[in-house]
Design a protein around this motif. Structure first.
Motif, PDB file in Angstrom:
ATOM      1  N   SER A 194       0.834  -1.213   0.000  1.00  0.00           N
ATOM      2  CA  SER A 194       0.000   0.000   0.000  1.00  0.00           C
ATOM      3  C   SER A 194       0.865   1.258   0.000  1.00  0.00           C
ATOM      4  O   SER A 194       0.521   2.259  -0.636  1.00  0.00           O
ATOM      5  CB  SER A 194      -0.934   0.005   1.221  1.00  0.00           C
ATOM      6  OG  SER A 194      -1.878  -1.038   1.138  1.00  0.00           O
ATOM      7  N   LYS A 198       0.654   4.093  -2.822  1.00  0.00           N
ATOM      8  CA  LYS A 198       0.414   5.497  -2.496  1.00  0.00           C
ATOM      9  C   LYS A 198       1.508   6.390  -3.072  1.00  0.00           C
ATOM     10  O   LYS A 198       1.220   7.448  -3.659  1.00  0.00           O
ATOM     11  CB  LYS A 198       0.336   5.687  -0.983  1.00  0.00           C
ATOM     12  CG  LYS A 198       0.118   7.137  -0.571  1.00  0.00           C
ATOM     13  CD  LYS A 198       0.152   7.345   0.935  1.00  0.00           C
ATOM     14  CE  LYS A 198       0.006   8.816   1.285  1.00  0.00           C
ATOM     15  NZ  LYS A 198       0.085   9.072   2.747  1.00  0.00           N
ATOM     16  N   SER A 201       1.190   6.683  -6.787  1.00  0.00           N
ATOM     17  CA  SER A 201       0.005   7.487  -7.109  1.00  0.00           C
ATOM     18  C   SER A 201       0.308   8.977  -6.964  1.00  0.00           C
ATOM     19  O   SER A 201      -0.124   9.802  -7.781  1.00  0.00           O
ATOM     20  CB  SER A 201      -1.170   7.097  -6.207  1.00  0.00           C
ATOM     21  OG  SER A 201      -1.604   5.774  -6.459  1.00  0.00           O
ATOM     22  N   GLU A 219      -7.505   9.732  -6.232  1.00  0.00           N
ATOM     23  CA  GLU A 219      -8.419   8.852  -5.496  1.00  0.00           C
ATOM     24  C   GLU A 219      -7.706   7.577  -5.049  1.00  0.00           C
ATOM     25  O   GLU A 219      -7.907   7.095  -3.929  1.00  0.00           O
ATOM     26  CB  GLU A 219      -9.626   8.505  -6.362  1.00  0.00           C
ATOM     27  CG  GLU A 219     -10.565   9.675  -6.616  1.00  0.00           C
ATOM     28  CD  GLU A 219     -11.682   9.331  -7.580  1.00  0.00           C
ATOM     29  OE1 GLU A 219     -11.695   8.198  -8.104  1.00  0.00           O
ATOM     30  OE2 GLU A 219     -12.549  10.197  -7.814  1.00  0.00           O
ATOM     31  N   SER A 220      -6.847   7.031  -5.915  1.00  0.00           N
ATOM     32  CA  SER A 220      -6.112   5.822  -5.551  1.00  0.00           C
ATOM     33  C   SER A 220      -5.117   6.107  -4.429  1.00  0.00           C
ATOM     34  O   SER A 220      -4.874   5.261  -3.564  1.00  0.00           O
ATOM     35  CB  SER A 220      -5.389   5.236  -6.771  1.00  0.00           C
ATOM     36  OG  SER A 220      -4.354   6.093  -7.223  1.00  0.00           O
ATOM     37  N   THR A 223      -7.173   6.127  -1.267  1.00  0.00           N
ATOM     38  CA  THR A 223      -7.554   4.751  -0.909  1.00  0.00           C
ATOM     39  C   THR A 223      -6.382   4.027  -0.258  1.00  0.00           C
ATOM     40  O   THR A 223      -6.542   3.384   0.780  1.00  0.00           O
ATOM     41  CB  THR A 223      -8.001   3.983  -2.164  1.00  0.00           C
ATOM     42  OG1 THR A 223      -9.144   4.624  -2.735  1.00  0.00           O
ATOM     43  CG2 THR A 223      -8.363   2.544  -1.815  1.00  0.00           C
ATOM     44  N   ILE A 267      -0.813   1.470 -11.772  1.00  0.00           N
ATOM     45  CA  ILE A 267      -1.570   1.555 -10.521  1.00  0.00           C
ATOM     46  C   ILE A 267      -2.641   0.480 -10.479  1.00  0.00           C
ATOM     47  O   ILE A 267      -2.875  -0.145  -9.434  1.00  0.00           O
ATOM     48  CB  ILE A 267      -2.193   2.954 -10.372  1.00  0.00           C
ATOM     49  CG1 ILE A 267      -1.088   4.014 -10.256  1.00  0.00           C
ATOM     50  CG2 ILE A 267      -3.113   3.006  -9.148  1.00  0.00           C
ATOM     51  CD1 ILE A 267      -0.135   3.821  -9.098  1.00  0.00           C
ATOM     52  N   PHE A 271      -3.141  -2.490  -7.545  1.00  0.00           N
ATOM     53  CA  PHE A 271      -4.383  -2.737  -6.804  1.00  0.00           C
ATOM     54  C   PHE A 271      -4.914  -4.140  -7.067  1.00  0.00           C
ATOM     55  O   PHE A 271      -5.454  -4.791  -6.164  1.00  0.00           O
ATOM     56  CB  PHE A 271      -5.434  -1.685  -7.164  1.00  0.00           C
ATOM     57  CG  PHE A 271      -5.354  -0.446  -6.306  1.00  0.00           C
ATOM     58  CD1 PHE A 271      -6.057  -0.354  -5.119  1.00  0.00           C
ATOM     59  CD2 PHE A 271      -4.555   0.625  -6.677  1.00  0.00           C
ATOM     60  CE1 PHE A 271      -5.968   0.770  -4.311  1.00  0.00           C
ATOM     61  CE2 PHE A 271      -4.457   1.765  -5.885  1.00  0.00           C
ATOM     62  CZ  PHE A 271      -5.169   1.840  -4.695  1.00  0.00           C
ATOM     63  N   ASN A 301     -11.013  -2.042  -2.867  1.00  0.00           N
ATOM     64  CA  ASN A 301     -10.123  -2.235  -4.012  1.00  0.00           C
ATOM     65  C   ASN A 301     -10.898  -2.627  -5.267  1.00  0.00           C
ATOM     66  O   ASN A 301     -10.530  -2.251  -6.384  1.00  0.00           O
ATOM     67  CB  ASN A 301      -9.072  -3.294  -3.697  1.00  0.00           C
ATOM     68  CG  ASN A 301      -7.908  -2.728  -2.900  1.00  0.00           C
ATOM     69  OD1 ASN A 301      -7.913  -1.560  -2.531  1.00  0.00           O
ATOM     70  ND2 ASN A 301      -6.917  -3.554  -2.615  1.00  0.00           N
ATOM     71  N   VAL A 304     -12.157   0.505  -6.746  1.00  0.00           N
ATOM     72  CA  VAL A 304     -11.079   1.232  -7.423  1.00  0.00           C
ATOM     73  C   VAL A 304     -10.786   0.612  -8.786  1.00  0.00           C
ATOM     74  O   VAL A 304     -10.646   1.318  -9.793  1.00  0.00           O
ATOM     75  CB  VAL A 304      -9.800   1.248  -6.556  1.00  0.00           C
ATOM     76  CG1 VAL A 304      -8.609   1.805  -7.339  1.00  0.00           C
ATOM     77  CG2 VAL A 304     -10.015   2.079  -5.296  1.00  0.00           C
ATOM     78  N   THR A 305     -10.674  -0.706  -8.837  1.00  0.00           N
ATOM     79  CA  THR A 305     -10.343  -1.379 -10.091  1.00  0.00           C
ATOM     80  C   THR A 305     -11.476  -1.263 -11.108  1.00  0.00           C
ATOM     81  O   THR A 305     -11.222  -1.290 -12.314  1.00  0.00           O
ATOM     82  CB  THR A 305      -9.997  -2.858  -9.854  1.00  0.00           C
ATOM     83  OG1 THR A 305     -11.038  -3.495  -9.092  1.00  0.00           O
ATOM     84  CG2 THR A 305      -8.690  -2.994  -9.093  1.00  0.00           C
ATOM     85  N   TRP A 308     -10.898   2.051 -12.610  1.00  0.00           N
ATOM     86  CA  TRP A 308      -9.687   1.890 -13.441  1.00  0.00           C
ATOM     87  C   TRP A 308     -10.040   1.238 -14.773  1.00  0.00           C
ATOM     88  O   TRP A 308      -9.636   1.711 -15.840  1.00  0.00           O
ATOM     89  CB  TRP A 308      -8.673   1.042 -12.676  1.00  0.00           C
ATOM     90  CG  TRP A 308      -7.484   0.607 -13.477  1.00  0.00           C
ATOM     91  CD1 TRP A 308      -6.330   1.305 -13.684  1.00  0.00           C
ATOM     92  CD2 TRP A 308      -7.327  -0.641 -14.176  1.00  0.00           C
ATOM     93  NE1 TRP A 308      -5.467   0.570 -14.475  1.00  0.00           N
ATOM     94  CE2 TRP A 308      -6.054  -0.626 -14.778  1.00  0.00           C
ATOM     95  CE3 TRP A 308      -8.130  -1.769 -14.341  1.00  0.00           C
ATOM     96  CZ2 TRP A 308      -5.577  -1.684 -15.541  1.00  0.00           C
ATOM     97  CZ3 TRP A 308      -7.658  -2.825 -15.109  1.00  0.00           C
ATOM     98  CH2 TRP A 308      -6.392  -2.769 -15.687  1.00  0.00           C
TER      99      TRP A 308
END
Length: 334
Positions: A194, A198, A201, A219-220, A223, A267, A271, A301, A304-305, A308
Motif C-alpha cells: 500500500s 500510495k 500514485s 483517489e487511488s 484509498t 496503478i 491494486f 479495491n 477502485v479497479t 480503473w
C-alpha cells in the motif's frame, strides 16, 4: 511423444500474455529509473534487471509466435519520454526494484504452477532463479545503505502453547488478544504494498496529462492512504512498528517520464495484485477485527479497479487477452 511439441494450454498462453504485459511495463519504468540514478551500485542492479527483462521478453515472444497467437503490444518506447526531470530519488528506485521483484517472484511461481510443457517449465524456472537473484541483491544493498526495514521482532516463549479460549478470535468485543506471527506477516506485506501504491500514485498524479487520469490517481492515493492508516492502527495497538513511508522520495517534478496509459496501468496492476495479498491475509486472520478489515479493503479495491477498468477501456488502453472460442458465432458461419 516430444514434450516440447505439445500445444500450449489456455492457462499457459494466459500466463505468457500476462508476463509480457507486466514485464514490458516494468521494463519501461526500470529504463527510466536507470537513466536518472546517480548511485553506481544501484545503477548496476537496474542494468542487470534491464538485461534480464530483454532476455525474457525474447523468449516469451518466441513462445507466443510459435503457437500462432498475436504478440501483445504491451508497453514500448512510445510510453517513455526521454530526457525528463528526475521524479524519484535513487533510494526509492532501489526499493521499487525490490517490491516489483517480489511481485515477479509470485508471478513466475504461479506461471510455473500451471505450466505442463517442459520447455515452458524450464523457462519459468529460469525466470524464478533470475528473480531470486535480484531479490537477494536488492535486500543486500538496502541493508548496506540502512534503508531496509525488517518486520517486528518477537521474544520467544518458554514452552509451546495451545489456544485455550474462544476469546482468541475476539478482536472487536472483549479485551481481544495480541497479533500472532502469521497475522503480522500479511499485515506487514500489505502495508509495504500500500505504501508503494500510495507513493507511485502521488508521483504519477504530479505528472499525468489527462485530468481524468489525474483525478483517478488522487483517489487511488487516498484509498491506499486509508488502508495504510487502518493496518498501522492495528500494529500500533500492540506497540509494533510499521514500515516507513516513501512519499518524501518523490521530487517536485511535473515533467512526465511516462505515458498516461502506462501510469494508469501500473496503478491498476498494483491494486489488482494487492487483492491476492489481502485474500491471503483474510485466510490467515483469526481475529474478527482483522477479518472485517480485510473484507472492507477487498471491497474498496474492487471499487477502485472498476473505475480503473472504465477509464482504460474508454481510452482504448486495455488490451484484450486471448479468449475462449465463441462456439455459437462459429456455428453461424456455416
Amino acid at each position: 511423444m516430444d514434450k516440447n511439441k505439445l500445444k500450449l494450454t489456455s492457462s499457459e498462453i494466459g500466463t505468457l500474455w500476462g508476463e509480457y504485459m507486466n514485464g514490458t511495463m516494468t521494463d519501461v519504468v526500470n529504463r527510466y529509473m536507470f537513466s536518472t540514478i546517480e548511485d553506481e551500485s544501484i545503477k548496476a542492479l537496474f542494468e542487470d534487471a534491464i538485461k534480464t527483462s530483454s532476455k525474457q521478453k525474447k523468449q516469451i515472444v518466441a513462445f507466443i509466435e510459435n503457437e500462432g497467437f498475436p504478440v501483445p503490444i504491451g508497453f514500448t518506447e512510445s510510453d517513455l519520454n526521454k530526457g525528463t526531470e528526475k521524479l524519484f530519488t535513487d533510494i526509492f528506485c532501489l526499493n521499487y526494484l525490490h517490491i516489483m521483484t517480489l511481485h515477479g517472484l509470485l508471478g513466475h511461481t504461479t506461471s510455473l504452477g500451471v505450466s505442463v510443457r517442459e520447455d515452458l517449465r524450464h523457462f519459468y524456472d529460469s525466470c524464478d532463479n533470475d528473480a531470486k537473484r535480484m531479490y537477494h541483491q536488492t535486500i543486500e544493498l538496502l541493508l548496506e545503505k540502512g534503508n531496509f526495514q525488517r518486520d517486528p521482532l518477537f521474544y520467544p516463549a518458554t514452552n509451546p502453547e495451545f489456544i485455550s479460549s474462544q476469546d482468541f478470535t475476539d478482536g472487536i468485543f472483549g479485551k481481544g488478544r495480541r497479533l500472532s506471527a502469521p497475522e503480522i506477516i500479511s499485515i506487514s506485506v500489505n502495508l509495504k504494498k500500500s505504501i508503494m501504491a500510495k507513493t507511485l500514485s502521488i508521483a504519477f498524479s504530479q505528472v499525468a496529462q489527462s485530468k481524468e487520469v489525474r483525478k483517478f490517481l488522487e483517489e487511488s492515493e487516498n484509498t491506499a492512504d486509508k488502508q495504510i492508516q487502518v493496518f498501522s492502527k492495528i500494529m500500533h495497538a500492540d506497540n509494533l512498528p510499521v514500515p516507513r513511508s516513501w512519499e518524501t522520495e518523490v521530487t517536485i517534478s511535473t515533467d512526465s517520464p511516462f505515458s498516461d496509459k502506462l501510469m494508469l496501468y501500473h496503478i491498476g496492476f498494483l491494486f489488482q495484485a494487492a487483492q491476492a495479498y489481502h485474500g491471503t491475509g483474510l485466510a490467515s486472520a483469526m481475529r474478527t477485527d482483522l477479518v472485517t478489515t480485510y473484507e472492507g479493503t477487498i471491497l474498496k479495491n474492487l471499487m477502485v479497479t472498476k473505475k480503473w477498468f472504465n477509464i482504460m477501456v474508454k481510452n482504448k488502453w486495455l488490451e484484450q487477452p486471448p479468449l475462449a472460442p465463441n462456439r455459437k458465432e462459429i456455428a453461424k458461419r456455416k
